[in-house]
Design a protein around this motif. Sequence first.
Motif, PDB file in Angstrom:
ATOM      1  N   UNK A   1       0.829  -1.200   0.000  1.00 25.53           N
ATOM      2  CA  UNK A   1       0.000   0.000   0.000  1.00 25.53           C
ATOM      3  C   UNK A   1       0.869   1.257   0.000  1.00 25.53           C
ATOM      4  N   UNK A   2       1.957   1.220   0.773  1.00 26.90           N
ATOM      5  CA  UNK A   2       2.839   2.380   0.848  1.00 26.90           C
ATOM      6  C   UNK A   2       3.467   2.690  -0.496  1.00 26.90           C
ATOM      7  N   UNK A   3       3.825   1.659  -1.242  1.00 27.83           N
ATOM      8  CA  UNK A   3       4.477   1.860  -2.526  1.00 27.83           C
ATOM      9  C   UNK A   3       3.489   2.206  -3.640  1.00 27.83           C
TER      10      UNK A   3
ATOM     11  N   UNK B   1       9.648 -15.100 -10.953  1.00 30.03           N
ATOM     12  CA  UNK B   1       9.146 -13.731 -10.950  1.00 30.03           C
ATOM     13  C   UNK B   1      10.201 -12.760 -11.478  1.00 30.03           C
ATOM     14  N   UNK B   2       9.747 -11.629 -11.962  1.00 33.30           N
ATOM     15  CA  UNK B   2      10.659 -10.608 -12.455  1.00 33.30           C
ATOM     16  C   UNK B   2      11.468 -10.015 -11.303  1.00 33.30           C
ATOM     17  N   UNK B   3      12.711  -9.649 -11.626  1.00 31.79           N
ATOM     18  CA  UNK B   3      13.572  -8.933 -10.684  1.00 31.79           C
ATOM     19  C   UNK B   3      13.841  -7.557 -11.280  1.00 31.79           C
ATOM     20  N   UNK B   4      13.389  -6.516 -10.570  1.00 29.22           N
ATOM     21  CA  UNK B   4      13.507  -5.148 -11.083  1.00 29.22           C
ATOM     22  C   UNK B   4      14.370  -4.348 -10.122  1.00 29.22           C
ATOM     23  N   UNK B   5      15.467  -3.847 -10.614  1.00 30.01           N
ATOM     24  CA  UNK B   5      16.365  -3.019  -9.814  1.00 30.01           C
ATOM     25  C   UNK B   5      16.466  -1.644 -10.457  1.00 30.01           C
ATOM     26  N   UNK B   6      16.303  -0.612  -9.632  1.00 29.33           N
ATOM     27  CA  UNK B   6      16.412   0.757 -10.127  1.00 29.33           C
ATOM     28  C   UNK B   6      17.584   1.423  -9.411  1.00 29.33           C
TER      29      UNK B   6
ATOM     30  N   UNK C   1      10.974   4.184 -10.372  1.00 29.99           N
ATOM     31  CA  UNK C   1      10.564   3.364  -9.228  1.00 29.99           C
ATOM     32  C   UNK C   1       9.051   3.228  -9.196  1.00 29.99           C
ATOM     33  N   UNK C   2       8.348   4.350  -9.366  1.00 30.87           N
ATOM     34  CA  UNK C   2       6.885   4.295  -9.372  1.00 30.87           C
ATOM     35  C   UNK C   2       6.380   3.437 -10.524  1.00 30.87           C
ATOM     36  N   UNK C   3       6.986   3.586 -11.692  1.00 26.18           N
ATOM     37  CA  UNK C   3       6.588   2.780 -12.842  1.00 26.18           C
ATOM     38  C   UNK C   3       6.797   1.298 -12.563  1.00 26.18           C
TER      39      UNK C   3
ATOM     40  N   UNK D   1      10.981  -5.531  -6.426  1.00 21.07           N
ATOM     41  CA  UNK D   1      11.451  -4.224  -6.871  1.00 21.07           C
ATOM     42  C   UNK D   1      12.343  -3.654  -5.783  1.00 21.07           C
ATOM     43  N   UNK D   2      13.573  -3.309  -6.140  1.00 18.75           N
ATOM     44  CA  UNK D   2      14.463  -2.630  -5.206  1.00 18.75           C
ATOM     45  C   UNK D   2      15.016  -1.393  -5.895  1.00 18.75           C
ATOM     46  N   UNK D   3      15.312  -0.396  -5.083  1.00 24.81           N
ATOM     47  CA  UNK D   3      15.884   0.827  -5.628  1.00 24.81           C
ATOM     48  C   UNK D   3      16.877   1.399  -4.629  1.00 24.81           C
ATOM     49  N   UNK D   4      17.834   2.153  -5.139  1.00 21.59           N
ATOM     50  CA  UNK D   4      18.862   2.759  -4.294  1.00 21.59           C
ATOM     51  C   UNK D   4      20.078   3.092  -5.124  1.00 21.59           C
ATOM     52  N   UNK D   5      21.132   3.408  -4.446  1.00 24.88           N
ATOM     53  CA  UNK D   5      22.348   3.771  -5.182  1.00 24.88           C
ATOM     54  C   UNK D   5      23.045   2.496  -5.672  1.00 24.88           C
TER      55      UNK D   5
END
Length: 659
Positions: A413-415, A585-590, A597-599, A610-614
Amino acid sequence: MNRLASAASPYLLQHADNPVDWWPWSAEAFAEARRRDVPLLISVGYAACHWCHVMAHESFADDDVAKLVNEHFVAVKVDREERPDVDAVYMTATQAMTGQGGWPMTVFATPEGQPFFCGTYFPRPNFIRLLGAVRTAWREQRDAVVRQGAQVVTALGGVHRPGPSTPMTAEVLDAAAAQLSDEFDEGYGGFGGAPKFPPHMDLLFLLRHHQRTGNERALEIVRHTCEQMARGGIYDQLAGGFARYSVDAHWIVPHFEKMLYDNALLLRVYTHLWRLTGDPLAARVARQTAGFLLADLPTPQGGFASALDADTDGVEGLTSVWTPDQLREVLGEEDGTFAADLFGVTPTGTFEHGTSVLRLMRDLDEADEAVRARAGRVIAALRAARATRPQPQRDDKVVAAWNGLAITGLVEAARLLPDGAEPAEAAIRAGTLLADLHLVDGRLRRVSRDGVVGAAAGVLDDYGCVAEAFCALHQLTGEGRWLELAGQLLDTALGHFGDGRGGFYDTADDAEALVTRPADPTDNATPSGLSAIAAALTTYTALTGQPRYREAAEAALATVAPIAARHARFTGYACAVGEAQVSGPYEIAVAGDSALVETAWRLAPPGAVVVSGRPDQPGVPLLADRPMLGGAPTAYVCRGFVCDRPVTDPADLRVLLAG
């Protein structure tokens, strides 16, 4: 002697002052039965259970009944939510003996714990006669009673023998979806008749099935069911949150208790229904359900309480029902009439004594602004008036598995929903409580209360649901701590719960030995331990790239796939995990933070991570060796560890995630 006074369970504490001399589930109770040479009376229930309260008032608080029980039995009181392993063993026996089950559950057993007579609720006269009959049989037909108990235990062992295994393939999932379609209630949504339970896990499966296959029938089943539930009395039209079930097939009159696990799972369903369709009703219900969790169930330590009671002052639904006169008293004549029409409150009523449960009789989400504003004022006034009424009791123990479900739902829900900061913070607080309090010497404990962890060992669904929640928190925060903790839980589950054939027992190999070791692969009110652990294993593999966890998940689902093909309604969570595996499952890294990230979250295929960061962020395997191209945020999309070209434009990411 009051042996329940120091219990951590609110349910046991409800019985602490009974004249019945209750023992908690313990070796001492069994020893006492052997010493006195009398049977055990094992009574199983939970704090929010209406009929448990009724039987307690009629029988367990009665001095004459208590005298019979205390003289001829050792009485043991069990909270099914604290000891689901004990509940599972005796519920299987009850269902085998009577063809049905439920709570309160009433079991007579030998001093060794072997059940020889089982039932559920008994009115006081029937219960008194039953006590006499069991006492006589124990005295005069002891050999037959003991023999029957031994036969029941032998039969229980057979119930849990694994059947044939077959992979959870796309064909199995197609068959399961088709079976749900055949059993769908075209008029009112859901499956089956009264009582009708929210089929959250089946709906989650069908959403994933639709996304993978484009099956419009699957989506329509979810949309119609979600709309009917959200408009019905099973949904709290004033404050959000779902009751446990509807006593009718039309979602009109609820059984008023509200359980954490139902609302956690339904939060996920409505969130993803909105994600896939943009349905404003789904968005509203998701926000309100999250709001219910955050307003009514948080504990001071950061976790979530188990339930709100069905009863208020011993009367079911007292807090929640209305008459037309009560509406007019709060709102005045004009708004009272408007509210009665809006919520289906009639002079004859839909519940007891001329009262009505509030239902939503017209579409507010698509109504004009003036109607929505008026409805908002009415709802706020009624909610404030309801708050002045006596309120149902809250079962404030923290159950590890159910908090895990809540964390996962809140992270999603947060994402996905606007204004997700508060759900995110609540999810992190609950995860921190589980990590800091419920993990003791590397092993999970099932419950805590008031910041004190209980002695009951975690069962398989605790390990699965909490590990899945920790994986969700890793995706939310980018912190390696959560992924590390998830791996520790999964290693423990693989080492102590596996049956050596791909499946799992519900209890650890070093847990307290019961008359039989439970191992139920089917989903019920919550995901089975097997489904939960398969979900966590699948997600953990996608986040870490370690295939042995995926292999363990596939082997576990293979043990339930034959059941899914025949009994889809009882394997919804397993099928949802199967959809994730078939999809990837898909692995999505941003790498970097941007609209990518929202997309990624909005368009993520079934079960994707889905993970995101530096780039090369410590503790985040999916960001290793993933640079930002040309200094711009960059998305990497992989499936089965095979990756597409990295992209920096959200439009290009949409193309990759579309298939």
